[in-house]
Design a protein around this motif. Structure first.
Motif, PDB file in Angstrom:
ATOM      1  N   THR A 273     -13.137  56.890  -2.248  1.00  0.00           N
ATOM      2  CA  THR A 273     -13.383  58.327  -2.111  1.00  0.00           C
ATOM      3  C   THR A 273     -12.245  59.040  -1.396  1.00  0.00           C
ATOM      4  N   THR A 274     -11.724  58.423  -0.350  1.00  0.00           N
ATOM      5  CA  THR A 274     -10.626  59.037   0.398  1.00  0.00           C
ATOM      6  C   THR A 274      -9.397  59.203  -0.484  1.00  0.00           C
ATOM      7  N   GLY A 275      -9.067  58.166  -1.233  1.00  0.00           N
ATOM      8  CA  GLY A 275      -7.913  58.244  -2.125  1.00  0.00           C
ATOM      9  C   GLY A 275      -8.086  59.319  -3.182  1.00  0.00           C
ATOM     10  N   LEU A 276      -9.291  59.415  -3.747  1.00  0.00           N
ATOM     11  CA  LEU A 276      -9.559  60.429  -4.768  1.00  0.00           C
ATOM     12  C   LEU A 276      -9.430  61.836  -4.187  1.00  0.00           C
TER      13      LEU A 276
ATOM     14  N   GLY B 237      -6.199  47.935  -6.427  1.00  0.00           N
ATOM     15  CA  GLY B 237      -6.842  48.186  -5.144  1.00  0.00           C
ATOM     16  C   GLY B 237      -6.413  47.236  -4.048  1.00  0.00           C
ATOM     17  N   ARG B 238      -5.599  46.248  -4.375  1.00  0.00           N
ATOM     18  CA  ARG B 238      -5.112  45.321  -3.360  1.00  0.00           C
ATOM     19  C   ARG B 238      -4.148  46.027  -2.398  1.00  0.00           C
ATOM     20  N   PRO B 239      -4.268  45.783  -1.096  1.00  0.00           N
ATOM     21  CA  PRO B 239      -3.398  46.450  -0.117  1.00  0.00           C
ATOM     22  C   PRO B 239      -1.909  46.267  -0.405  1.00  0.00           C
ATOM     23  N   ARG B 240      -1.532  45.083  -0.855  1.00  0.00           N
ATOM     24  CA  ARG B 240      -0.114  44.813  -1.126  1.00  0.00           C
ATOM     25  C   ARG B 240       0.400  45.687  -2.265  1.00  0.00           C
ATOM     26  N   VAL B 241      -0.428  45.882  -3.289  1.00  0.00           N
ATOM     27  CA  VAL B 241      -0.038  46.707  -4.431  1.00  0.00           C
ATOM     28  C   VAL B 241       0.156  48.157  -3.993  1.00  0.00           C
ATOM     29  N   ALA B 242      -0.736  48.644  -3.130  1.00  0.00           N
ATOM     30  CA  ALA B 242      -0.628  50.019  -2.623  1.00  0.00           C
ATOM     31  C   ALA B 242       0.655  50.201  -1.812  1.00  0.00           C
ATOM     32  N   LYS B 243       1.012  49.212  -1.013  1.00  0.00           N
ATOM     33  CA  LYS B 243       2.239  49.294  -0.206  1.00  0.00           C
ATOM     34  C   LYS B 243       3.478  49.329  -1.099  1.00  0.00           C
ATOM     35  N   ILE B 244       3.485  48.471  -2.115  1.00  0.00           N
ATOM     36  CA  ILE B 244       4.614  48.446  -3.049  1.00  0.00           C
ATOM     37  C   ILE B 244       4.752  49.795  -3.754  1.00  0.00           C
ATOM     38  N   ALA B 245       3.611  50.376  -4.173  1.00  0.00           N
ATOM     39  CA  ALA B 245       3.629  51.680  -4.844  1.00  0.00           C
ATOM     40  C   ALA B 245       4.174  52.763  -3.919  1.00  0.00           C
ATOM     41  N   ALA B 246       3.732  52.749  -2.659  1.00  0.00           N
ATOM     42  CA  ALA B 246       4.188  53.747  -1.688  1.00  0.00           C
ATOM     43  C   ALA B 246       5.689  53.642  -1.459  1.00  0.00           C
TER      44      ALA B 246
ATOM     45  N   ASN C 281      -4.826  55.355  -3.190  1.00  0.00           N
ATOM     46  CA  ASN C 281      -5.991  54.483  -3.175  1.00  0.00           C
ATOM     47  C   ASN C 281      -5.922  53.475  -2.032  1.00  0.00           C
ATOM     48  N   GLY C 282      -4.710  53.223  -1.550  1.00  0.00           N
ATOM     49  CA  GLY C 282      -4.547  52.288  -0.439  1.00  0.00           C
ATOM     50  C   GLY C 282      -4.931  52.862   0.909  1.00  0.00           C
ATOM     51  N   VAL C 283      -5.169  54.190   0.952  1.00  0.00           N
ATOM     52  CA  VAL C 283      -5.580  54.834   2.205  1.00  0.00           C
ATOM     53  C   VAL C 283      -7.092  54.673   2.352  1.00  0.00           C
ATOM     54  N   LYS C 284      -7.511  53.873   3.281  1.00  0.00           N
ATOM     55  CA  LYS C 284      -8.935  53.625   3.493  1.00  0.00           C
ATOM     56  C   LYS C 284      -9.559  54.728   4.337  1.00  0.00           C
ATOM     57  N   GLN C 285     -10.862  54.859   4.205  1.00  0.00           N
ATOM     58  CA  GLN C 285     -11.565  55.932   4.895  1.00  0.00           C
ATOM     59  C   GLN C 285     -11.430  55.842   6.402  1.00  0.00           C
ATOM     60  N   ASP C 286     -11.432  54.630   6.944  1.00  0.00           N
ATOM     61  CA  ASP C 286     -11.338  54.474   8.391  1.00  0.00           C
ATOM     62  C   ASP C 286      -9.918  54.641   8.900  1.00  0.00           C
TER      63      ASP C 286
END
Length: 321
Positions: free
Chosen positions: A3-6, A186-195, A243-248
């Motif tokens: 939800t946060t990412g969206l 949705g894997r954290p590593r994939v989000a970091k690579i994308a960023a 999507n890698g940004v979690k709500q918390d």
């Protein structure tokens, strides 16, 4: 997508719609074409329309699809168009927002008219992914052929009327909703690579446009080769990174603010032209500071107005579908 990412993506859609289309498509008394800051804002905001279609496709993928749902979507879109287009002709200061353009509405109507086909594709991940790849290749090939056959009518379709482009982004949103695909990106590593990849893709595109694209643009009558595919890559990377940004990971006030802004996305696309054109009648734009102030006020007024209209069940139908 969480939800946060969206919400971040929808908020980014609001921001980029205002910065890109008020800088690029509107006239004022300040020659902003040669200002590096405004050129930069325009450049990074080219993802505005693609983001809208990807988000729409993603959100529709989570809806209950019935014939009634399909017809309701088409009626809502046509209601938006007819209402705001009527206001455009009756009230001089009102300017057609980006969503209230014939090609934009036509693209959405086509998508929802053939939505049963979209649903069929959504249940067949491999076929959907293959179709998206095919559309991307076709888009590239069409742009390339348009350079060599500039006089051929088949390759003279303006970029905004190339409906297959918007279908491509919509289907991409559908694919991103798929549980298997979502689990992969949705894997954290994939989000970091994308960023990490995002600024490099932006820099490459910037230098490409600066040293090659604009000369080609002038010589070949608004032709595009790599830019379209680069924008597609940027949009996908930005969505994966968001999507890698979690709500918390975000503070509560920030999370709530992004959530509220995200809900106004469609309204901002409709209203921001009008506010910009009203503001430039009262604020003389003769400097970069004045231009940036008007852009900021345009964004704030568009968001606040959309929030107010969303609170009423009747007016809500005029800024969302």
């Amino acid at each position: 997508m969480n939800t946060t990412g969206l919400n971040i993506i929808k908020t980014l859609g609001c921001l980029t719609a205002v910065t890109f289309f008020t800088v690029y498509n509107t006239y004022d008394n300040y020659n902003y074409n040669y200002d590096s800051i405004l050129a930069f804002l325009t450049f990074i905001s080219t993802i505005a329309t693609p983001l809208f279609f990807v988000v729409t496709g993603y959100m529709d993928a989570g809806s209950q699809h019935t014939t009634e749902w399909q017809m309701k979507k088409i009626r809502s879109i046509l209601t938006l168009f007819i209402f705001w287009f009527s206001i455009y002709y009756l009230w001089g200061p009102y300017q057609k927002g980006y969503l209230i353009q014939p090609w934009f509405i036509f693209s959405l109507v086509i998508i929802y008219t053939f939505h049963p086909v979209v649903e069929w594709l959504a249940k067949r991940r491999v076929i959907l992914a293959a179709l998206i790849a095919g559309l991307l290749i076709f888009s590239f090939a069409y742009d390339l052929l348009a350079i060599y056959y500039t006089e051929h009518k088949a390759f003279s379709t303006p970029a905004q009327f190339r409906i297959w482009t918007w279908v491509l982004y919509y289907l991409t949103g559908q694919l991103l909703y798929d549980p298997v695909v979502s689990a992969l990106y949705g894997r954290p590593r994939v989000a970091k690579i994308a960023a990490i990849a995002i600024p490099f893709v932006y820099i490459f595109t910037w230098f490409y446009e600066k040293h090659f694209f604009f000369s080609l643009f002038n010589m070949e009558r608004n032709s595009f080769i790599l830019t379209g595919s680069q924008v597609y890559i940027l949009v996908v990377l930005i969505i994966i990174a968001a999507n890698g940004v979690k709500q918390d990971a975000t503070r509560l006030p920030v999370s709530e603010m992004v959530s509220s802004l995200g809900k106004t996305m469609t309204g901002v696309y409709i209203l921001h032209y009008t506010f910009f054109n009203l503001l430039i009648q009262w604020i003389p734009i003769n400097s970069l500071t004045a231009k940036l102030l008007v852009i900021l006020l345009t964004f704030l007024l568009s968001v606040l107005s959309s929030m107010l209209l969303l609170k009423n069940s009747v007016t809500k139908k005029l800024i969302t579908f």
